[in-house]
Design a protein around this motif. Structure first.
Motif, PDB file in Angstrom:
ATOM      1  N   SER A  48       0.828  -1.195   0.000  1.00 35.37           N
ATOM      2  CA  SER A  48       0.000   0.000   0.000  1.00 35.37           C
ATOM      3  C   SER A  48       0.862   1.245   0.000  1.00 35.37           C
ATOM      4  N   GLN A 156      -2.796  -6.133  -3.543  1.00 32.22           N
ATOM      5  CA  GLN A 156      -2.010  -5.137  -2.833  1.00 32.22           C
ATOM      6  C   GLN A 156      -2.479  -5.176  -1.387  1.00 32.22           C
ATOM      7  N   TYR A 158      -3.503  -3.724   2.092  1.00 35.38           N
ATOM      8  CA  TYR A 158      -3.956  -2.506   2.751  1.00 35.38           C
ATOM      9  C   TYR A 158      -4.426  -2.806   4.170  1.00 35.38           C
ATOM     10  N   GLY A 162      -5.165   2.610   5.152  1.00 33.09           N
ATOM     11  CA  GLY A 162      -4.720   2.634   3.759  1.00 33.09           C
ATOM     12  C   GLY A 162      -5.880   2.590   2.788  1.00 33.09           C
ATOM     13  N   GLU A 165      -7.636   5.996   2.800  1.00 29.80           N
ATOM     14  CA  GLU A 165      -6.815   6.967   2.068  1.00 29.80           C
ATOM     15  C   GLU A 165      -6.907   6.750   0.566  1.00 29.80           C
ATOM     16  N   ALA A 166      -6.939   5.488   0.128  1.00 30.62           N
ATOM     17  CA  ALA A 166      -7.000   5.186  -1.295  1.00 30.62           C
ATOM     18  C   ALA A 166      -8.345   5.579  -1.900  1.00 30.62           C
ATOM     19  N   VAL A 169     -10.038   0.939  -4.889  1.00 22.29           N
ATOM     20  CA  VAL A 169      -8.963  -0.015  -5.131  1.00 22.29           C
ATOM     21  C   VAL A 169      -9.388  -0.950  -6.256  1.00 22.29           C
TER      22      VAL A 169
END
Length: 219
Positions: A48, A156, A158, A162, A165-166, A169
């Motif tokens: 992440s 990925q 996370y 995370g 924040e993303a 995804v």
């Protein structure tokens, strides 16, 4: 990586699903109906942007966590050392998901062999809520089951922060569209599915148990 619902017929259907095989499809992943099933080869994964996404037992949160065993291999502490498919097989909340993964040739090996994943894992009642007709359909068509399961896996790792924040995804099923993260803390959702128990650590993934089965292209 820093939607639950009656057993009976549905449970029998998912068990029959586990007995089904199915060849991996090899069509272009850009096609909505022809998303390829995974091979047993390890996937390349990255960390992440907000960190490595690795969590510990102390980071687990959510109202459904009280249903996770407090000791043994199916407990949060017991899942840490196993790769994600193996860890899930020991968790009593995820028996139907494990049976579904077992019905897709090579998926369990692929998940276990990946370096870093985020897995949104529907709890057993989430599969029950699909109903008898849908279960029977999936039981007879594992090639349609594969892209649904792939839609719940992000290549990925996370954690909760995370993901927030993303905002969005990408899953292994790119044709399904991005997964949208909304809310924060215990109110976080993914494509509207509520997180029941999140930040669950395994050796190669962070797991978020959710209360519904997410269908590609419907969110």
């Amino acid at each position: 990586m820093r939607r639950f619902a009656g057993a009976g017929i549905a449970a029998a259907a998912i068990l029959s699903l586990a007995a089904c095989g199915g060849d991996d499809t090899n069509a272009d992943s850009g096609s909505e109906n022809d998303t390829p099933a995974p091979s047993s080869a390890p996937m390349e994964s990255s960390s992440s942007a907000a960190g490595d996404g690795v969590t510990t037992a102390d980071d687990v949160y959510g109202p459904g966590c009280s249903q996770v065993p407090t000791e043994g291999e199916g407990s949060v502490g017991g899942m840490i050392d196993d790769p994600v498919a193996t860890a899930a097989s020991n968790n009593p909340l995820l028996t139907k998901l494990v049976a579904a993964v077992g019905a897709v040739d090579g998926l369990g090996d692929t998940l276990n062999g990946a370096e870093a994943l985020t897995v949104f894992a529907p709890a057993d009642p989430a599969f029950d809520a699909l109903g008898e007709e849908k279960f029977n359909e999936l039981a007879g068509k594992p090639d349609e089951l594969a892209p649904i399961l792939q839609y719940h896996v992000v290549p990925q790792r996370y954690d909760r922060e995370g993901l927030v924040e993303a905002g969005t995804v990408e899953s292994l099923n790119n044709a399904g569209g991005p997964l949208k993260i909304e809310g924060e803390g215990e109110n976080m959702t993914v494509n509207g599915a509520k997180v029941l128990c999140g930040n669950v650590p395994t050796a190669n993934a962070t797991v978020f148990v959710i209360d519904s089965v997410m269908m590609p292209g419907t969110n």
